[in-house]
Write a protein that holds these residues in place. Structure first.
Motif, mmCIF file in Angstrom:
data_model
loop_
_atom_site.group_PDB
_atom_site.id
_atom_site.type_symbol
_atom_site.label_atom_id
_atom_site.label_comp_id
_atom_site.label_asym_id
_atom_site.label_seq_id
_atom_site.Cartn_x
_atom_site.Cartn_y
_atom_site.Cartn_z
ATOM 1 N N LYS B 92 0.822 -1.209 0.000
ATOM 2 C CA LYS B 92 0.000 0.000 0.000
ATOM 3 C C LYS B 92 0.853 1.254 0.000
ATOM 4 N N TYR B 125 -5.756 0.157 -7.808
ATOM 5 C CA TYR B 125 -5.264 -0.654 -6.688
ATOM 6 C C TYR B 125 -5.271 0.133 -5.380
ATOM 7 N N ARG B 127 -6.320 3.567 -4.822
ATOM 8 C CA ARG B 127 -7.410 4.504 -4.551
ATOM 9 C C ARG B 127 -8.785 3.870 -4.781
ATOM 10 N N LYS B 128 -8.791 2.593 -5.135
ATOM 11 C CA LYS B 128 -10.039 1.840 -5.351
ATOM 12 C C LYS B 128 -10.980 2.559 -6.332
#
Lengths: 329, 335
Positions: B92, B125, B127-128
């Motif tokens: 992340k 991935y 920040r959706k």
């Protein structure tokens, strides 16, 4: 510039014919070099600068007949080199040498330093086998390497040492003229200075003439007698060193100079840069008229139509720009 | 933009040591480096090839290649330890909180993936984002880094772009998630000066807009002068000098820094007949001398330099300018 030049380049042209597309179905022409004329005086360092793809290396290669010219002449000792085949070129190769950019790929990894430096000597029959060892030792000491390096292989040497070996090899047959094609660009800063100093020392000692091809303008200013600026296969400006750096005429030269960073934080922060927008156009399809007109801040209508004439704006200061020509007339 | 002293730094590296496994046992490439980057600060890391500047930054992201590993030291980012963090967490951070711009856009972009997909990947991935939103954002990013016709460029493959364009795409990917820290490893080395000037201006501009911190790795002391708030000079895997940018250029203290600055020709000073140069070559990792690594090339070397390793010590009263040199430190202590 009244003296007879060592080498005269007249309207040199080099076009590469390439095939594009996944299956090479499309023929195209790369206009690498168009109508380049310059004189190189004995003992001077003439530098060529410009962005990648501007044709500065092609100029060096074509002068040495490593690329066959598509047009124009290269006059050396009264001979037009572009007309000679490889066999007749051979005696001239002794006088005309080249140092390439990457000392890692230009030395044969299976040849010792001594073999690499000795090969041109034997080829041109400049020494007997018995004299050879001494000659190699002298050459190595000229470039600041101990004689014992002769038995070493390139992989045992650092980048700076390799470039010294490449220079020793270029010196081996006592040339008059050396093309330094980005000869210091691959080296670290602290090593660059060593090699620049070496090139200057050798020039003094052997009265060498350099065509120095580089993109680092600060280095070019340091070592050159005259400087030529190229853009997309054409010369934009050619002038004595101080004239070019202090009073550049061509808008491209001005932009190029303003892009060079300096080691002064205060000045760097406050400096107004003239930043060129966009990239260099493709040499496959160069712009019409003045090739710089698509990025030029002062482009006029005529610039996209007519190729600007290559002429002297001041004595010895040549430039190709419509804006300059109209100013003076 | 300088960081306030009271705030803990965004990135805090202590005693980082990186080793390469070689035939003759492990060789130390990065030897106990201390670094810190404040919020909104731009740190320049300067050094020649092989000094360990790239490996230091790769090791922070745990991206070191095989047979190279971190043997000692800690690296804290925003209060969290990057070295012990589970890989799941670290993913992340990579590309999310820390953006990375690699040196060579030719090899670090995926040649069989369209530019748009490579730009959308971190957005989807981290920040959706939905795919359509991500593509809109990708267009904005390409516009931000100055790529003309961004809508069409999304469908281009890397080989269809020029070197300068590719490097901008790399920067756009690095910036995609508005990272707190952007690490740029020689991002302009392969580019022409005119393109370099464009990229430097772009990063300065974005830094001011987004308030991010930047670590800029380079070998070019001239380039970093106008860009960094603080500069760290590396030699043979150690920090030899660390100073605010004005201080470094006005008062370079370590003999290596002085040598480097003196060996660069500039456009402003009178061309001298010969450049001053540093003799010799940097030592290879694993063959570094005992004592100060610069001692064999140093004009000021004394007996002690051959035996002991100098510590990075403050040389000014404020303590913000530090150098690791016996000669410099002795001079100051005597005064």
């Amino acid at each position: 510039m009244s003296a007879e030049p060592l080498l005269r380049v007249e309207n040199l042209v080099k076009h590469f014919h390439v095939r594009l597309g996944a299956f090479g179905e499309k023929a195209a022409t790369v206009y690498a070099l168009d109508d380049v004329s310059l004189d190189i005086q004995e003992g001077e360092t003439l530098s060529l600068v410009g962005e990648s793809g501007c044709g500065k290396s092609t100029t060096g290669f074509t002068i040495l007949n490593l690329h066959r010219a598509s047009g124009g002449k290269v006059i050396y000792k009264g001979q037009d080199l572009t007309r000679l085949d490889e066999k007749h070129m051979r005696p001239f190769r002794r006088d005309l040498q080249i140092v390439f950019q990457d000392p890692y790929s230009t030395l044969n990894p299976r040849m010792t330093v001594g073999e690499a430096v000795g090969e041109p000597i034997l080829f041109h029959k400049l020494a007997t086998k018995t004299e050879l060892k001494d000659r190699i030792a002298t050459l190595l000491s000229d470039v600041g390497l101990p004689a014992r390096f002769a038995s070493r292989y390139p992989h045992e040497l650092s980048g700076g040492q390799r470039q010294r070996v490449v220079i020793a090899r270029a010196l081996a047959c006592q040339p008059k003229f050396i093309v330094c094609d980005e000869a210091i660009s691959a080296l670290d800063v602290s090593i660059q200075a060593q090699i620049i100093n070496l090139l200057l020392d050798l020039q003094e000692k052997y009265r060498l003439t350099y065509l120095f091809i580089a993109h680092d303008l600060a280095v070019v200013r340091h070592i050159s007698t005259r400087v030529g600026v190229m853009y997309l296969g054409r010369l934009a400006e050619l002038a004595p060193r101080d004239a070019l750096f202090q009073t550049p005429l061509h808008p491209y030269t001005k932009a190029l100079l303003s892009a060079v960073p300096e080691t002064d934080p205060e000045r760097e922060r406050n400096r107004k840069r003239q930043i060129l927008q966009g990239d260099v156009p493709s040499p496959l399809n160069p712009p019409s008229g003045c090739r710089f007109h698509t990025r030029c801040p002062i482009a006029m209508e005529v610039c996209s139509k007519v190729v600007p004439e290559w002429k002297a704006a001041r004595p010895g200061h040549l430039v190709a720009c419509h804006a300059i020509n109209s100013d003076l007339s | 933009m300088t960081a306030r002293i009271s705030e803990p730094p965004l990135l805090d590296v202590k005693g980082l040591t990186v080793e390469i496994d070689g035939r003759r046992g492990p060789a130390v490439v990065v030897d106990g480096i201390d670094l810190h980057v404040g919020r909104g600060e731009t740190l320049g890391i300067v050094g020649e090839s092989g000094c360990g500047k790239s490996l230091t930054m790769l090791s922070l992201m745990r991206l070191l290649p095989n047979k190279i590993r971190v043997s000692k030291g800690t690296a804290r980012f925003d209060g969290r330890d990057l070295q012990t963090m589970p890989t799941r967490e670290l993913r992340k951070v990579r590309g999310g909180d820390i953006g990375f711009v690699f040196q060579d856009p030719m090899t670090s972009l995926n040649p069989v993936m369209r530019i748009g997909d490579q730009l959308c990947e971190p957005l989807i991935y981290h920040r959706k984002m939905a795919k359509t939103d991500a593509r809109k954002r990708a267009v904005e990013l390409l516009r931000l880094v100055g790529i003309p016709g961004p809508e069409e460029r999304l469908n281009a493959y890397p080989h269809e772009l020029s070197g300068g364009m590719r490097q901008r795409v790399m920067i756009a990917i690095g910036l995609a998630c508005e990272p707190k820290l952007l690490i740029a490893d020689e991002p302009t080395t392969a580019l022409d000066v005119t393109i370099q000037a464009q990229i430097v201006d772009l990063v300065k501009d974005l830094r001011n807009k987004l308030g991010m911190s930047v670590v800029w790795i380079t070998h070019d002391l001239a380039l970093i002068a106008g860009l960094a708030d603080r500069v760290v000079v590396l030699y043979a895997g150690t920090v030899v000098e660390d100073a605010p940018v004005d201080e470094l250029y006005a008062n370079p203290s370590h003999p290596y820094t002085r040598g480097l600055l003196a060996s660069i020709p500039t456009l402003s000073d009178a061309p001298a007949a010969r450049l001053s140069s540093i003799g010799g070559t940097p030592p290879e990792p694993g063959r570094r001398p005992a004592g100060c690594p610069f001692a064999p090339r140093c004009p000021l070397a004394m007996d002690i330099c051959q035996r002991d390793v100098p510590k990075l010590e403050p040389i000014s009263s404020g303590g913000s300018h530090r150098a690791a040199c016996f000669a410099v430190n002795k001079v100051l202590k005597a005064a």
